[in-house]
Design a protein around this motif. Structure first.
Motif, mmCIF file in Angstrom:
data_model
loop_
_atom_site.group_PDB
_atom_site.id
_atom_site.type_symbol
_atom_site.label_atom_id
_atom_site.label_comp_id
_atom_site.label_asym_id
_atom_site.label_seq_id
_atom_site.Cartn_x
_atom_site.Cartn_y
_atom_site.Cartn_z
ATOM 1 N N GLU A 1 -7.168 0.290 -0.128
ATOM 2 C CA GLU A 1 -8.078 0.867 0.862
ATOM 3 C C GLU A 1 -7.440 2.074 1.539
ATOM 4 N N GLY A 2 -8.172 3.164 1.597
ATOM 5 C CA GLY A 2 -7.685 4.339 2.324
ATOM 6 C C GLY A 2 -6.750 5.224 1.507
ATOM 7 N N LYS B 1 0.838 -1.207 0.000
ATOM 8 C CA LYS B 1 0.000 0.000 0.000
ATOM 9 C C LYS B 1 0.876 1.262 0.000
ATOM 10 N N THR C 1 -5.563 8.092 -0.676
ATOM 11 C CA THR C 1 -6.179 9.390 -0.966
ATOM 12 C C THR C 1 -5.642 9.896 -2.309
#
Ligand code: PEP
Length: 257
Positions: free
Chosen positions: A152-153, A110, A155
């Protein structure tokens, strides 16, 4: 309409001289091919030289990995800033060989995906189940975990996120000579698109989804001919100039037919 994308993953193959020889010969082998993107993900040590050699060609370059930080005391690592500085456009992130041999976690992946976007690089995020997971029918569960684990998450604006490339690579098909079945790969690519649709709406229609795992010139159209599959991530069949050029030509002919 998503543009077809064929990505060569050279892994830990080719000295600088071998990489140069490939790049000098390859454009001649694919002369006349247009309307699709070809990316060579070469070892780090060749990228600087190849960025000069590919300047006047249609070939694009990618890295096979990167650190997520801009710079710092991280011995042995290569930063996104260094890649961007060379004009590198793509970076493979979360390849199963890195997950397996270098213990890359979802959190690390991520961070790398976020960093690639921050530095204007396009991540080619690899996801796929191993044989055990495949046999116990856990493919969709694993795919969803890996996809959301990496995204996920984040931005990132939708118009940037949609440039992302996903590579569905069943681990059991990589380097084994046993590819997935085209219909099976297409169904998983469709499943990935439905997950993207749930979370990010219309982004799902723009993101390119590749298939990877024992692709060669004889079987490539079984994948690229499918509705949900926009190209391929190619390992061993990308190492030989003639073989890779043939694969590109086969895809090009199919697109025109
Ligand atoms: C890969 O390295 O991602 C890959 C798909 O390898 P191969 O084509 O050799 O299976």
């Amino acid at each position: 309409m998503r543009q077809t994308l064929i990505v060569a993953n050279w892994k830990m193959y080719k000295t600088l001289a071998e990489a140069e020889e490939f790049i000098e010969r390859f454009p001649g082998e694919i002369a006349g091919i247009s309307g699709m993107e070809t990316v060579i993900c070469a070892p780090f040590i060749s990228l600087a030289r190849l960025s000069v050699l590919t300047e006047r060609t249609t070939l694009l370059l990618g890295a096979q990995n990167m650190h997520w930080q801009k710079e710092g005391a991280f011995t042995g690592e290569i930063s996104p800033l260094m890649l961007r500085d060379l004009g590198i456009k793509y970076v493979i992130i979360g390849h199963s060989e890195r997950r397996l041999h270098f213990n890359e976690s979802s959190l690390l992946i991520k961070r790398k995906v976020a960093s690639a976007f921050n530095f204007g690089l396009i991540p080619i995020l690899c996801i796929g189940e191993n044989w055990e997971q495949h046999s116990s029918k856990e493919t969709e569960k694993v795919i969803a975990e890996q996809l959301f684990g990496a995204l996920e998450g984040l931005t990132v604006e939708k118009d940037i996120l949609q440039k992302m490339v996903l590579a569905y690579e069943p681990v059991w098909a990589i380097g084994t000579g046993t590819p997935a079945h085209g219909d099976e790969a297409n169904a998983i690519a469709g499943f990935i698109r439905s997950l993207l649709q749930e979370k990010w709406g219309e982004v799902s229609e723009k993101v390119r989804i590749l298939y990877g795992g024992s692709v060669n010139p004889d079987n490539i159209t079984e994948f690229t001919g499918k509705e949900e599959i926009d190209g391929a991530l190619v390992g061993s069949s990308s190492l030989n100039v003639k073989t890779f050029a043939e694969l590109i030509r086969v895809v090009f002919s199919e697109r025109r037919a």
